[in-house]
Design an enzyme around this catalytic site. Structure first.
Site, PDB file in Angstrom:
ATOM      1  N   LYS A  32     -18.222  -3.335  -4.169  1.00 24.17           N
ATOM      2  CA  LYS A  32     -17.727  -2.482  -5.260  1.00 24.17           C
ATOM      3  C   LYS A  32     -18.256  -1.055  -5.140  1.00 24.17           C
ATOM      4  CE  LYS A  32     -15.008  -5.282  -7.574  1.00 24.17           C
ATOM      5  NZ  LYS A  32     -13.531  -5.060  -7.503  1.00 24.17           N
ATOM      6  N   TYR A  56     -20.975  -8.630  -3.575  1.00 21.55           N
ATOM      7  CA  TYR A  56     -20.040  -8.046  -4.543  1.00 21.55           C
ATOM      8  C   TYR A  56     -20.455  -6.609  -4.891  1.00 21.55           C
ATOM      9  CZ  TYR A  56     -17.296  -7.737  -8.900  1.00 21.55           C
ATOM     10  OH  TYR A  56     -16.442  -7.363  -9.896  1.00 21.55           O
TER      11      TYR A  56
END
Lengths: 248, 249
Positions: A158, A154
């Site tokens: 991001k 993640y």
């Protein structure tokens, strides 16, 4: 009404930050395509918009599938007439240490957060470039800057969203299409809040200078700012909405 | 002392350039504006323009490098309107000189206005805001503080200082419900910009579209400033927000 009759697509619009964004843009007069993996959640939010006197359509979309994304753009154009704004909210995370992480888990999280942003952005470029106007707002995360144990996929995705935002902003500047990102800190969406006990939550709030979590509406305000004429010449930038985290 | 009902903004450097345009933008939003400037005439001119448009404003003279003068400006606003909700630090100066030749006096002049002046104004306003447990501070910084530029060592250092000040005070003032942010507008068509670049460079930048490397207009900054000083940014503090990429040519 600063976005009167403008067409907007909000991916992940069926809940949390996406839903707050949909309602904020609708309040400014935008007509909205709510794309969500969950058709039911998308429909519920579309009904909320209509109940408030706005116009919205609900589209079941998996942003990692280019055929779904192509259909999303087609149906939006058919129903709303034009696409002025794209907000890439669809995303998500699972907790897993890298040592335990399967390749499939890596792919899944990177695809939904980063590849989905690429596919959806790419799909709206022809219409935006053709009209030499448009705004894309991507949702990054504080974890893209700080990293987070058990969220390597993640965090990487991001951070990737920020790099993608800057690169696309440069490509699109000659077409006057703006591309920016919002990086939320800890936001009290029902999903995120539900992950923690009260005690665990308090432990995570304590280090935030403002001593509280943000609300989805506060992210929606930042998205609205970057989608609206108020930010007319801003592109390639990331706006941190995190109550002062990252400062020390 | 009766508090005015509308919100009150103190705009330092409100007599010209970006500060004047921001003063007008705040006034159009219904905010009462105290415009302060080294030149009291220019500050009063800003205020008169706002009043002519139906807004509420007055002008003050201040040398922000003098603590007593800064203190007096804050007191004057408080005695008139009873509150300061918003402080905008828009006063700044720019000059150029290679580090080998830069006179110490020039270093001191730029640092004292751009950095110490911001500190003094912020300190004076923050004292009041801490008492009310409410306030919003916005300082104009520059991407040059991050990216640097040749012959601008003093200016870059002063603006990098503003960023550090902003980040630090955001943490310090958060418990008092005071948010503090900074924006770097990038090249903007003001007298300061025109006065510090060769005319042909300025003309070329002004001909280009702002998204394609051109200079912007002060008016383009209003929407961003309003975002940072209103409820729209209620969970944003300690941000150094560049309106143009500091590292772009």
């Amino acid at each position: 009404m600063e976005l009167k009759d403008q067409g907007a697509i909000v991916t992940g619009g069926g809940g949390g930050i996406g839903r707050a964004t949909v309602l904020r843009l609708a309040r400014e007069g935008a007509v909205i395509a709510i794309a969500d993996l969950s058709a039911e959640n998308a429909r519920t939010v579309a009904e909320e918009v209509r109940a408030g006197g706005g116009k919205a359509i609900a589209l079941p979309v998996d942003v990692t599938r280019s055929s779904d994304v192509a259909r999303m753009v087609e149906e939006t154009t058919k129903s709303l007439g034009r696409i002025d704004i794209l907000v890439n909210v669809a995303g998500g995370s699972l907790q897993k240490a890298v040592a335990e992480m399967s390749e499939e888990e890596w792919d899944f999280i990177v695809d939904v957060n980063l590849k989905g942003t690429f596919l959806c952005s790419k799909a709206v470029l022809p219409t935006m470039m053709g009209r030499r106007s448009g705004a894309i707002v991507n949702i990054s995360s504080i974890y893209g800057f700080t990293g987070n144990a058990t969220r390597a996929h993640y965090s990487a995705a991001k951070a990737g969203v920020v790099g993608f935002t800057k690169a696309l902003a440069q490509e699109m500047a000659p077409y006057h299409v703006r591309v920016n990102a919002v990086a939320p800190g800890r936001i009290a969406t029902p999903r995120v809040r539900g992950l923690y006990t009260d005690e665990e939550w308090k432990k995570r709030i304590d280090p935030i200078p403002m001593k509280r979590a943000g609300e989805p509406d506060e992210i929606a305000e930042a998205v609205f700012f970057l989608a609206s004429p108020a930010s007319i010449y801003i592109t390639g930038q990331t706006l941190h909405v995190n109550g002062g985290s990252l400062l020390y | 002392m009766v508090e005015v009902e509308r919100k009150v903004a103190l705009v330092i450097g409100g007599g010209g350039g970006i500060g004047r345009t921001l003063s007008q933008g705040l006034a159009q939003r219904g905010i009462a504006v105290a415009a302060a400037d080294l030149s009291v005439e220019s500050a009063e001119e800003t205020a008169a323009g706002i009043v002519r448009q139906g807004g509420e404003a007055f002008g003050l003279g201040v040398n922000i490098t003098k603590k007593a003068e800064v203190q007096k400006v804050v007191e004057d606003v408080l005695s008139r309107w009873g509150r300061i909700d918003i402080l905008i630090n828009a006063a700044g100066i720019l000059s150029r000189g290679s580090v080998a030749d830069l006179p110490e006096s020039e270093w001191d002049r730029v640092l004292s206005v751009n950095l110490k002046g911001v500190f003094l104004c912020t300190q004076a306003a923050a004292r009041h805001m801490v008492g009310r447990r409410q306030g919003c501070i916005l300082t104009l910084t520059s991407g040059r503080g991050e990216a640097g530029f040749p012959n601008g060592s003093h200016y870059s250092a002063s603006k990098a200082g503003v960023s550090a000040l902003t980040r630090t005070l955001a943490v310090e003032l958060a418990p008092y419900n005071i948010r503090i942010n900074a924006i770097g507008p990038g090249a903007t068509d003001t007298a300061m910009y025109r006065g510090n670049s060769p005319a042909e460079v300025v003309e070329a930048r002004l001909r280009r579209h702002p998204l394609e490397g051109g200079a912007g207009k002060p008016q383009d900054i209003v929407g961003t400033a309003l975002f940072f000083v209103t409820e729209a940014s209620s969970y944003v503090t300690g941000q150094i927000f560049y309106m143009k990429d500091p590292h772009a040519s």
